[in-house]
Design an enzyme around this catalytic site. Structure first.
Site, PDB file in Angstrom:
ATOM      1  CG  ASP A  65       0.318  -4.101   2.015  1.00 57.49           C
ATOM      2  OD1 ASP A  65       0.318  -4.991   2.889  1.00 57.49           O
ATOM      3  OD2 ASP A  65       1.191  -3.217   1.955  1.00 57.49           O
ATOM      4  CD  GLU A 112       0.729  -1.660   7.850  1.00 61.41           C
ATOM      5  OE1 GLU A 112       0.351  -0.862   8.733  1.00 61.41           O
ATOM      6  OE2 GLU A 112       1.212  -1.289   6.778  1.00 61.41           O
ATOM      7  CG  ASP A 160      -0.346  -0.063   2.515  1.00 61.38           C
ATOM      8  OD1 ASP A 160       0.881  -0.256   2.585  1.00 61.38           O
ATOM      9  OD2 ASP A 160      -1.070   0.088   3.529  1.00 61.38           O
ATOM     10  CB  SER A 161       4.582   1.697  -0.027  1.00 53.14           C
ATOM     11  OG  SER A 161       4.801   0.539  -0.808  1.00 53.14           O
ATOM     12  CE  LYS A 184       3.022  -6.078   3.754  1.00 48.42           C
ATOM     13  NZ  LYS A 184       2.594  -4.959   4.622  1.00 48.42           N
ATOM     14  CD  GLU A 195       7.895  -0.772   7.638  1.00 49.44           C
ATOM     15  OE1 GLU A 195       6.923  -1.453   7.252  1.00 49.44           O
ATOM     16  OE2 GLU A 195       8.151   0.372   7.205  1.00 49.44           O
TER      17      GLU A 195
HETATM   18  O1  KIV Z   1       3.529  -1.139   1.701  1.00 51.45           O
HETATM   19  C1  KIV Z   1       4.679  -1.596   1.638  1.00 51.45           C
HETATM   20  O2  KIV Z   1       5.413  -1.331   0.689  1.00 51.45           O
HETATM   21  C2  KIV Z   1       5.129  -2.476   2.710  1.00 51.45           C
HETATM   22  C3  KIV Z   1       6.542  -2.933   2.684  1.00 51.45           C
HETATM   23  C4  KIV Z   1       7.534  -1.907   2.587  1.00 51.45           C
HETATM   24  C5  KIV Z   1       6.841  -3.955   3.703  1.00 51.45           C
HETATM   25  O3  KIV Z   1       4.372  -2.818   3.560  1.00 51.45           O
END
Ligand code: KIV
Length: 275
Positions: free
Chosen positions: A90, A122, A51-52, A120, A189
């Protein structure tokens, strides 16, 4: 039925990553687009549609504004561009924390509409039951402990976590519970090396570090960070490229050529057919 057999390339799957515990380190990077996924595919075991993407591609200040629709669109692109690496998408802020049922409905949608191999999540201790709920219903889940970017508004910034005391103990417990709940791997992280090593020793699934030392079972970085696309690099990133300089040089040459009428030249134009 067609007599042509398509050459099938088997994708890396959750059990393959889980089996890498204590073996050669797992190589992971983020990917958001088809062409980048195509370039990364042969080098990486796992591509994370993080989600970055909200910050890296869409210019958001943090990941809180990222939507399920954005994740699905980028997940589809990464699946189209890659053949071999496992693709994990994510779950964005607000799409899974409310209840296990909500998480299942949204995660199932991600899996169906992207074809990715896992999701994924969090959120820490509150999400353990949800991880178990998803895995039992056929959705492979990657956990994420330590610095959790989706909690940025509560934390007041992106700060390293668990450097001492109660927070350190809590993160270790969260990691253990995440593994017991059925996650096939855990992103760790922004934690100090000692804690990263302790988590890695305590859990039976691979830990994938970002800003968490070489004591983890694998590593992940935001691809655009390690390629040097930004003018600022976090402490834990090594710049393996200078994409920013490369792009700037290329675009500056293009602009000069256009202004001097050197581009397009004879090799780059169409000529009328004779007769
Ligand atoms: O959103 C993301 O890119 C991440 C990673 C950097 C682990 O969660």
């Amino acid at each position: 039925m067609s007599s042509h057999r398509q050459e099938a390339v088997r994708r890396v799957a959750a059990p393959d990553i889980a089996a890498r515990k204590g073996q050669t380190p797992v190589v992971c990077l983020t990917a958001y687009s088809a062409p980048m996924a195509e370039l990364l595919d042969e080098h990486c075991d796992l591509l994370l549609v993080g989600d970055s993407v909200g910050m890296v591609v869409h210019g958001l200040p943090n990941t809180v504004g990222v939507t399920l629709e954005m994740m699905i669109l980028h997940g589809q692109a990464v699946m189209r561009g890659s053949k071999r690496a496992m693709v994990v998408v994510d779950m964005p802020f607000g799409s899974y924390e409310g209840s296990a049922e909500l998480a299942y409905a949204n995660a199932a949608r991600v899996m169906k509409e992207t074809g990715a191999q896992a999701v994924k999540v969090e959120a820490g201790a509150t999400i353990i039951d949800t991880i178990e709920y998803l895995v039992k219903r056929g959705i492979p889940v990657m956990g994420h402990v330590g610095l959790r970017p989706q909690a940025v508004l509560v934390d007041g910034g992106f700060k390293a976590k668990g450097r001492a005391g109660e927070e350190r103990r809590r993160i270790l417990e969260e990691a253990k519970a995440t593994a017991v709940a059925g996650a096939f791997a855990i992103v760790v992280e922004g934690v100090a090396e000692g804690l990263a090593r302790e988590i890695t020793e305590a859990v039976e699934v691979p830990t994938i570090g970002i800003g968490a030392s070489a004591g983890c079972d694998g590593q992940i970085l935001v691809t655009d960070d390690m390629l040097g696309l930004f003018d600022w690099t976090p402490k834990f990133v090594r710049r393996y490229g200078d994409l920013r300089g490369e792009i700037s040089r290329a675009v500056s040459s293009y602009a000069e050529d256009v202004r001097a009428r050197r581009f397009p030249g004879p090799a780059e134009i169409y000529f009328a057919k004779a007769g």
